[in-house]
Scaffold this motif. Structure first.
Motif, PDB file in Angstrom:
ATOM      1  N   PRO A 337       0.823  -1.210   0.000  1.00 17.14           N
ATOM      2  CA  PRO A 337       0.000   0.000   0.000  1.00 17.14           C
ATOM      3  C   PRO A 337       0.857   1.260   0.000  1.00 17.14           C
ATOM      4  O   PRO A 337       1.874   1.342   0.715  1.00 17.14           O
ATOM      5  CB  PRO A 337      -0.810  -0.124   1.306  1.00 17.14           C
ATOM      6  CG  PRO A 337      -0.834  -1.581   1.594  1.00 17.14           C
ATOM      7  CD  PRO A 337       0.489  -2.114   1.123  1.00 17.14           C
ATOM      8  N   GLY A 338       0.475   2.234  -0.803  1.00 15.57           N
ATOM      9  CA  GLY A 338       1.157   3.513  -0.843  1.00 15.57           C
ATOM     10  C   GLY A 338       2.270   3.607  -1.872  1.00 15.57           C
ATOM     11  O   GLY A 338       2.764   4.712  -2.140  1.00 15.57           O
ATOM     12  N   LEU A 340       2.191   3.102  -5.151  1.00 14.76           N
ATOM     13  CA  LEU A 340       1.758   3.841  -6.342  1.00 14.76           C
ATOM     14  C   LEU A 340       1.588   5.319  -6.017  1.00 14.76           C
ATOM     15  O   LEU A 340       1.944   6.191  -6.820  1.00 14.76           O
ATOM     16  CB  LEU A 340       0.452   3.254  -6.877  1.00 14.76           C
ATOM     17  CG  LEU A 340      -0.111   3.901  -8.140  1.00 14.76           C
ATOM     18  CD1 LEU A 340       0.883   3.802  -9.296  1.00 14.76           C
ATOM     19  CD2 LEU A 340      -1.440   3.241  -8.533  1.00 14.76           C
ATOM     20  N   GLU A 341       1.095   5.612  -4.825  1.00 16.69           N
ATOM     21  CA  GLU A 341       0.915   7.014  -4.435  1.00 16.69           C
ATOM     22  C   GLU A 341       2.253   7.746  -4.384  1.00 16.69           C
ATOM     23  O   GLU A 341       2.361   8.904  -4.819  1.00 16.69           O
ATOM     24  CB  GLU A 341       0.228   7.081  -3.073  1.00 16.69           C
ATOM     25  CG  GLU A 341      -0.057   8.507  -2.616  1.00 16.69           C
ATOM     26  CD  GLU A 341      -0.768   8.554  -1.278  1.00 16.69           C
ATOM     27  OE1 GLU A 341      -1.088   9.668  -0.816  1.00 16.69           O
ATOM     28  OE2 GLU A 341      -0.996   7.481  -0.682  1.00 16.69           O
ATOM     29  N   ASP A 342       3.286   7.068  -3.885  1.00 17.94           N
ATOM     30  CA  ASP A 342       4.613   7.686  -3.841  1.00 17.94           C
ATOM     31  C   ASP A 342       5.100   8.027  -5.250  1.00 17.94           C
ATOM     32  O   ASP A 342       5.692   9.094  -5.484  1.00 17.94           O
ATOM     33  CB  ASP A 342       5.620   6.742  -3.172  1.00 17.94           C
ATOM     34  CG  ASP A 342       5.340   6.564  -1.681  1.00 17.94           C
ATOM     35  OD1 ASP A 342       4.620   7.413  -1.111  1.00 17.94           O
ATOM     36  OD2 ASP A 342       5.829   5.565  -1.108  1.00 17.94           O
ATOM     37  N   LEU A 344       3.212   8.575  -7.885  1.00 20.69           N
ATOM     38  CA  LEU A 344       2.379   9.629  -8.471  1.00 20.69           C
ATOM     39  C   LEU A 344       2.677  10.997  -7.868  1.00 20.69           C
ATOM     40  O   LEU A 344       2.382  12.021  -8.505  1.00 20.69           O
ATOM     41  CB  LEU A 344       0.900   9.290  -8.307  1.00 20.69           C
ATOM     42  CG  LEU A 344       0.427   8.021  -9.042  1.00 20.69           C
ATOM     43  CD1 LEU A 344      -1.076   7.837  -8.859  1.00 20.69           C
ATOM     44  CD2 LEU A 344       0.778   8.084 -10.518  1.00 20.69           C
ATOM     45  N   ASP A 345       3.274  11.042  -6.690  1.00 20.53           N
ATOM     46  CA  ASP A 345       3.684  12.331  -6.133  1.00 20.53           C
ATOM     47  C   ASP A 345       4.699  13.026  -7.047  1.00 20.53           C
ATOM     48  O   ASP A 345       4.688  14.255  -7.186  1.00 20.53           O
ATOM     49  CB  ASP A 345       4.294  12.133  -4.738  1.00 20.53           C
ATOM     50  CG  ASP A 345       3.242  11.880  -3.665  1.00 20.53           C
ATOM     51  OD1 ASP A 345       2.049  12.166  -3.929  1.00 20.53           O
ATOM     52  OD2 ASP A 345       3.622  11.392  -2.577  1.00 20.53           O
ATOM     53  N   THR A 348       2.803  14.468  -9.936  1.00 19.79           N
ATOM     54  CA  THR A 348       2.120  15.705  -9.553  1.00 19.79           C
ATOM     55  C   THR A 348       3.095  16.873  -9.488  1.00 19.79           C
ATOM     56  O   THR A 348       2.797  17.990  -9.929  1.00 19.79           O
ATOM     57  CB  THR A 348       1.437  15.523  -8.187  1.00 19.79           C
ATOM     58  OG1 THR A 348       0.497  14.452  -8.282  1.00 19.79           O
ATOM     59  CG2 THR A 348       0.714  16.794  -7.773  1.00 19.79           C
ATOM     60  N   HIS A 359      -1.824  -1.441 -14.022  1.00 23.05           N
ATOM     61  CA  HIS A 359      -1.153  -1.961 -12.836  1.00 23.05           C
ATOM     62  C   HIS A 359      -1.238  -3.488 -12.917  1.00 23.05           C
ATOM     63  O   HIS A 359      -2.322  -4.059 -12.860  1.00 23.05           O
ATOM     64  CB  HIS A 359      -1.906  -1.423 -11.604  1.00 23.05           C
ATOM     65  CG  HIS A 359      -1.166  -1.535 -10.325  1.00 23.05           C
ATOM     66  ND1 HIS A 359      -1.378  -2.539  -9.423  1.00 23.05           N
ATOM     67  CD2 HIS A 359      -0.208  -0.736  -9.769  1.00 23.05           C
ATOM     68  CE1 HIS A 359      -0.604  -2.364  -8.357  1.00 23.05           C
ATOM     69  NE2 HIS A 359       0.113  -1.269  -8.550  1.00 23.05           N
TER      70      HIS A 359
END
Length: 403
Positions: A337-338, A340-342, A344-345, A348, A359
């Motif tokens: 978890p997290g 992909l968010e890292d 995408l940061d 951004t 994915h």
């Protein structure tokens, strides 16, 4: 031998069927090149390409008996439509052999212009073999796409229009496939204004004319490979080659990438749809395939606009890739978890817009504890791409560029 007088006679024959197409100054391309670039918009021609000129002139020169017997030709595109319309307007029966896998839009267009369409063969060569069989069986006249002096004379009317609309033109840039178009234009230009330079352009993957000029004789390529299908010929014509030798000052080549970028420029900046073959003269100008002076008056002939929509999509994407406007990458993340968010940061932070993301945890190319990610992105240019990729790699991501 083809002469200026033949081209002047052809103009009278084609006047009612073909259009005098626009010759427009382009502020955009003039600024990009520091030259005075004026586009000859033959993509605005009836049937969408220059071929109607030569076809009309050839059919007008048929004898009464030949007209009664009808005509036949082979083509997968512009020549098919030109012959169909010219024949119908002259009351001549036409039969066009097209490859079995010819785009349905072009088959329908040819039928709508009044021709009987015969689908035969897997490519142009096999279609041409069938067309010659019909020529012998039915006594029809075969209308060649380029290797005919009446065809050349019809195409030469473009040269007359250029000189009328731009009397002081210094360089005219013309695509070369089989050579009918440039033979006619070059004859008209050189016999009326010898000081005007004529530059021929081919795709790198179909450079038969350039190679033939180097060797001093016609050579045949083993194969052709280019997105500019309208000029994808293995050999220049027997009748056209002497005119290329006599009147064309230089023949250069452009890459498919340069053609794709030019098509994107034409769509985005000129709001003009052009096929690959029609874009090569402007591509040669923009990418400086030939030398020219500041403020030199250059007329690229945009010979046609009949591009298949499926091909257009691929070409536009290729053009966006080459100009740093589209990027497709693959990388590997830890399957937690997290992760992909890292990733995408970073996207951004660079304001990289995502078109699509895939994915995949099941890929056999990564460890079971990892996951593979493919992402398509809208970017703002080469510098933006370089900075973005640099930050990704600095953050520890191994990135493969897919497009």
């Amino acid at each position: 031998m083809l002469t200026l007088a033949d081209i002047l006679e052809a103009r009278e024959r084609v006047r009612e069927t073909s259009r005098h197409t626009p010759l427009e100054h382009s502020h955009t391309y003039s600024s990009m090149t520091d030259a005075d670039v004026r586009l000859k918009l033959e993509n605005f021609q009836r049937t969408g390409a220059f071929k109607i000129r030569g076809a009309t002139n050839r059919i007008a020169t048929l004898s009464r008996a030949e007209k009664d017997a009808g005509v036949v030709t082979a083509s997968a595109g512009n020549h098919a439509q030109g012959v169909a319309l010219a024949a119908t307007r002259s009351g001549v029966d036409s039969k066009i052999v097209m490859p079995e896998h010819a785009p349905i839009s072009k088959v329908k267009a040819t039928k709508n212009y009044g021709a009987e369409v015969v689908l035969s063969g897997c490519d142009y060569n096999e279609a041409a073999d069938r067309a010659h069989e019909i020529e012998r069986e039915e006594g029809r006249t075969y209308v060649h796409a380029f290797d005919d002096e009446d065809i050349m004379a019809g195409q030469g009317t473009i040269g007359l229009e250029i000189l009328e609309d731009c009397p002081d033109v210094e360089t005219v840039v013309v695509p070369i496939g089989g050579g009918g178009l440039i033979s006619g234009i070059a004859t008209a230009i050189k016999e009326r204004r010898p000081e005007t330079r004529v530059v021929g352009v081919q795709a790198e993957g179909a450079s038969s004319a350039a190679s033939s000029l180097e060797k001093g004789e016609r050579i045949s390529l083993d194969g052709v490979d280019t997105i500019a299908d309208g000029i994808a010929t293995r050999r220049v014509g027997e009748h056209t080659f002497p005119y290329i030798q006599e009147y064309v000052d230089e023949v250069v080549t452009v890459s498919d990438s340069e053609i794709a970028v030019t098509l994107v420029y034409l769509l985005e900046r000129s709001k003009t749809l052009v096929e690959g073959a029609g874009a090569v003269p402007l591509a040669a100008t923009l990418f400086e395939s030939f030398e020219y002076e500041a403020d030199e008056t250059i007329v690229p002939v945009l010979s046609g606009g009949n591009i298949d929509l499926n091909q257009l999509t691929n070409v536009v994407v290729r053009g966006l890739v080459e100009t740093g406007r589209y990027l497709k990458i693959r990388t590997v993340l830890k399957d937690r978890p997290g992760a992909l968010e890292d990733l995408l940061d970073i996207f951004t932070a660079h304001r990289a817009n995502i078109y699509a993301i895939h994915h995949d945890r099941t890929s056999r190319e990564v460890e079971m504890s990892d996951t593979e990610v493919e992402i398509e992105l809208e970017m703002r240019g080469p510098d933006h791409v370089d900075a973005f990729l640099s930050d990704l790699r600095e953050a520890g991501y191994a990135v493969d560029i897919l497009a």
